[in-house]
Scaffold this motif. Structure first.
Motif, short mmCIF file in Angstrom:
data_model
loop_
_atom_site.label_atom_id
_atom_site.label_comp_id
_atom_site.label_asym_id
_atom_site.label_seq_id
_atom_site.Cartn_x
_atom_site.Cartn_y
_atom_site.Cartn_z
N GLY A 58 83.98 35.91 23.96
CA GLY A 58 83.15 35.73 22.78
C GLY A 58 83.22 36.87 21.79
N MET A 59 84.19 37.78 21.93
CA MET A 59 84.27 38.92 21.03
C MET A 59 85.63 39.59 21.15
SD MET A 59 81.63 41.30 23.23
CE MET A 59 81.43 42.49 21.92
N THR A 60 85.89 40.50 20.26
CA THR A 60 87.00 41.43 20.36
C THR A 60 86.50 42.79 19.90
OG1 THR A 60 89.31 41.90 19.71
CG2 THR A 60 87.89 40.93 18.03
N LEU A 61 86.98 43.86 20.50
CA LEU A 61 86.52 45.20 20.14
C LEU A 61 87.66 46.19 20.31
CD1 LEU A 61 84.07 46.91 19.28
CD2 LEU A 61 83.66 47.37 21.69
N LEU A 62 88.23 46.62 19.19
CA LEU A 62 89.33 47.58 19.23
C LEU A 62 88.78 48.99 19.36
CD1 LEU A 62 91.73 46.22 16.46
CD2 LEU A 62 91.68 45.68 18.91
N GLU A 63 89.51 49.82 20.09
CA GLU A 63 89.09 51.21 20.34
C GLU A 63 90.32 52.07 20.62
OE1 GLU A 63 87.33 53.70 20.62
OE2 GLU A 63 85.20 53.22 20.66
N GLY A 64 90.03 53.38 20.77
CA GLY A 64 90.98 54.35 21.29
C GLY A 64 92.33 54.44 20.61
N PRO A 65 92.43 54.42 19.26
CA PRO A 65 93.75 54.57 18.64
C PRO A 65 94.34 55.94 18.96
CG PRO A 65 92.02 54.90 17.01
CD PRO A 65 91.34 54.44 18.28
N THR A 66 95.60 55.97 19.34
CA THR A 66 96.24 57.25 19.69
C THR A 66 97.74 57.14 19.44
OG1 THR A 66 96.44 58.95 21.41
CG2 THR A 66 96.55 56.66 22.14
N PHE A 67 98.32 58.16 18.83
CA PHE A 67 99.75 58.16 18.51
C PHE A 67 100.57 58.65 19.70
CE2 PHE A 67 98.09 58.23 14.15
CZ PHE A 67 98.93 57.31 13.54
N ASP A 68 101.70 57.95 19.95
CA ASP A 68 102.64 58.45 20.95
C ASP A 68 103.64 59.37 20.29
OD1 ASP A 68 104.57 56.86 19.72
OD2 ASP A 68 104.62 55.36 21.33
N GLU A 69 104.56 59.90 21.08
CA GLU A 69 105.50 60.89 20.55
C GLU A 69 106.50 60.28 19.57
OE1 GLU A 69 108.58 60.73 24.37
OE2 GLU A 69 107.47 62.56 23.90
N ASN A 70 106.61 58.95 19.54
CA ASN A 70 107.52 58.28 18.61
C ASN A 70 106.83 57.88 17.31
OD1 ASN A 70 109.71 58.33 20.48
ND2 ASN A 70 108.80 56.58 21.54
N GLY A 71 105.55 58.17 17.21
CA GLY A 71 104.82 57.83 16.00
C GLY A 71 104.20 56.46 16.00
N ASP A 72 104.33 55.73 17.11
CA ASP A 72 103.66 54.44 17.22
C ASP A 72 102.20 54.66 17.60
OD1 ASP A 72 105.90 52.91 16.61
OD2 ASP A 72 106.53 52.75 18.70
N LEU A 73 101.36 53.73 17.17
CA LEU A 73 99.93 53.82 17.43
C LEU A 73 99.57 52.87 18.57
CD1 LEU A 73 97.32 55.15 16.22
CD2 LEU A 73 96.99 53.01 14.97
N LEU A 74 98.94 53.39 19.61
CA LEU A 74 98.46 52.56 20.69
C LEU A 74 96.96 52.32 20.51
CD1 LEU A 74 101.10 54.08 21.93
CD2 LEU A 74 100.32 52.97 24.01
N VAL A 75 96.54 51.08 20.78
CA VAL A 75 95.15 50.67 20.59
C VAL A 75 94.72 49.84 21.79
CG1 VAL A 75 93.57 49.36 19.11
CG2 VAL A 75 95.44 50.65 18.07
N VAL A 76 93.47 49.99 22.21
CA VAL A 76 92.95 49.15 23.30
C VAL A 76 91.99 48.11 22.73
CG1 VAL A 76 93.19 50.99 25.01
CG2 VAL A 76 91.01 50.71 23.82
N ASP A 77 91.92 46.97 23.42
CA ASP A 77 90.94 45.93 23.11
C ASP A 77 89.99 45.86 24.30
OD1 ASP A 77 89.43 43.74 22.46
OD2 ASP A 77 91.11 42.36 22.18
N VAL A 78 88.78 46.37 24.12
CA VAL A 78 87.83 46.53 25.21
C VAL A 78 87.51 45.21 25.90
CG1 VAL A 78 85.55 47.39 25.83
CG2 VAL A 78 86.81 48.48 23.97
N THR A 79 87.39 44.16 25.12
CA THR A 79 86.89 42.90 25.65
C THR A 79 87.99 41.87 25.89
OG1 THR A 79 86.48 41.97 23.44
CG2 THR A 79 84.70 43.27 24.46
N ALA A 80 89.24 42.28 25.88
CA ALA A 80 90.33 41.34 26.14
C ALA A 80 90.23 40.78 27.55
CB ALA A 80 91.67 42.02 25.93
N PRO A 81 90.35 39.47 27.73
CA PRO A 81 90.29 38.89 29.07
C PRO A 81 91.60 39.10 29.82
CG PRO A 81 90.72 37.18 27.46
CD PRO A 81 90.50 38.45 26.68
N ALA A 82 91.61 38.77 31.10
CA ALA A 82 92.81 38.87 31.91
C ALA A 82 93.94 38.07 31.26
CB ALA A 82 92.54 38.35 33.32
N GLY A 83 95.12 38.68 31.22
CA GLY A 83 96.28 38.02 30.65
C GLY A 83 96.52 38.31 29.19
N GLU A 84 95.46 38.69 28.45
CA GLU A 84 95.61 39.07 27.06
C GLU A 84 95.88 40.58 26.96
OE1 GLU A 84 95.56 37.12 24.30
OE2 GLU A 84 95.49 35.39 25.66
#
Length: 338
Positions: A58-84
């Motif tokens: 019933g929701m989505t919540l992005l968090e924790g943006p962080t750059f890797d050594e290649n300059g790509d941005l990693l982001v987590v989705d707190v409420t993502a269900p299994a498989g997503e």
């Protein structure tokens, strides 16, 4: 986390109910009140939509943006269900993203790369664990789980010191409103944990200052930023309320710090961030364009290492988005998620 509608993630009581929220505590010192009219407005611009509301949660919540050594941005989705996708890698130049990691239980509220082993560390708020991945998302390991001083954690954000030891915001007490929040230090090998500060409201944001002399922490339910001064061994030598945030219905979420020592305080319940200097003076408010519908919280930010381009995670019933703005100072490790 709290209940629907989305609340910045200070809390994720259980994966099943997925409630969101955050915390705070009274300490010595008065703190500098921030006036709502102070500072200028910085307008953030949309980069891309990363997620839609999940039918299962019933929701989505992005968090924790962080750059890797290649300059790509990693982001987590707190409420993502299994498989997503629970961790995504974003190419901000091409405006594309791809899945990095998923599993059947984790509710990840932050992401940070360790300066010690280069792995990506995730806080699993719902299960009281810290998980690490190889930079490409493979080789998942449970780095830490169990009790600290006789009580389980609700780990929210992470700050690493220069040696790779972890400083974790523990949002205990969020569901009850009690002052059980803590700051916990975990040795870089995961074998020893220590409570550095307790009796706090649920603690959400945590970041070292620019010189690694102390920690800024946000106590979500008190709209308060506190400062913990540290000695060379990582022990807290003093603690005081530093800034009282005039957030209205919004609450204090994650914190980032730039090379000039400025604090970027994310707001749960408002798609905006407030920028303060280290003396508590309000310098600016970062806002998305007026009239934007369906976005309720700006949870976190990462500033490009060595540059000033900042990327803010914003979520609500309209989905999970990345917005960008020009930061006041250059990005350093303390600007890289949390």
């Amino acid at each position: 986390m709290r209940r629907l509608p989305v609340r910045s993630l200070a809390v994720l009581a259980t994966v099943g109910t997925l409630a969101l929220t955050g915390c705070g505590t009274e300490t010595a010192g008065g703190g500098a009140p921030a006036t709502a009219a102070a500072g200028r407005t910085i307008r953030a611009h949309q980069v891309m939509r990363l997620t839609e509301v999940h039918a299962e949660t019933g929701m989505t919540l992005l968090e924790g943006p962080t750059f890797d050594e290649n300059g790509d941005l990693l982001v987590v989705d707190v409420t993502a269900p299994a498989g997503e996708p629970k961790v995504m890698r974003v190419d901000v130049r091409r405006k594309t993203s791809k899945a990095v990691h998923t599993d059947d239980r984790g509710a990840y509220t932050s992401a940070q790369f360790s300066p010690y082993d280069g792995r990506l560390y995730l806080t699993d708020y719902a299960h009281g664990e810290i998980v690490s991945l190889a930079p490409d998302g493979s080789d998942p390991r449970t780095f830490f789980s169990g009790e600290v001083d006789g009580a389980g954690m609700n780990p929210d954000d992470i700050a690493f010191d220069k040696e790779g030891n972890l400083y974790v915001s523990d949002s205990r007490g969020l569901s009850t409103g009690d002052a059980h929040g803590r700051v916990v230090r975990i040795e870089r090998d995961g074998k020893k944990s220590t409570v550095l500060a307790e009796g706090l409201a649920p603690v959400n944001g945590i970041s070292f200052d620019a010189d690694y002399q102390g920690l800024w922490i946000s106590e979500l339910t008190q709209d308060r930023i506190s400062y913990l001064r540290l000695d060379g061994a990582g022990t807290v030598t003093s603690r005081h309320t530093a800034i009282r945030v005039d957030g209205g219905i919004a609450q204090t979420d994650s914190i980032a710090v730039d090379a000039d020592g400025n604090l970027y305080q994310a707001l749960h319940g408002r798609a905006a961030m407030i920028v303060y200097n280290k003396h508590g003076e309000r310098l600016a408010t970062v806002e998305i364009p007026a009239g934007t519908k369906g976005l309720e919280s700006a949870t976190n930010v990462a500033i490009t290492p060595g540059g000033t381009k900042a990327y803010m995670t914003v979520s609500g019933p309209g989905g999970g988005y990345l917005y960008t703005f020009d930061a006041l100072g250059k990005g350093i490790r303390q600007s890289n998620g949390g």
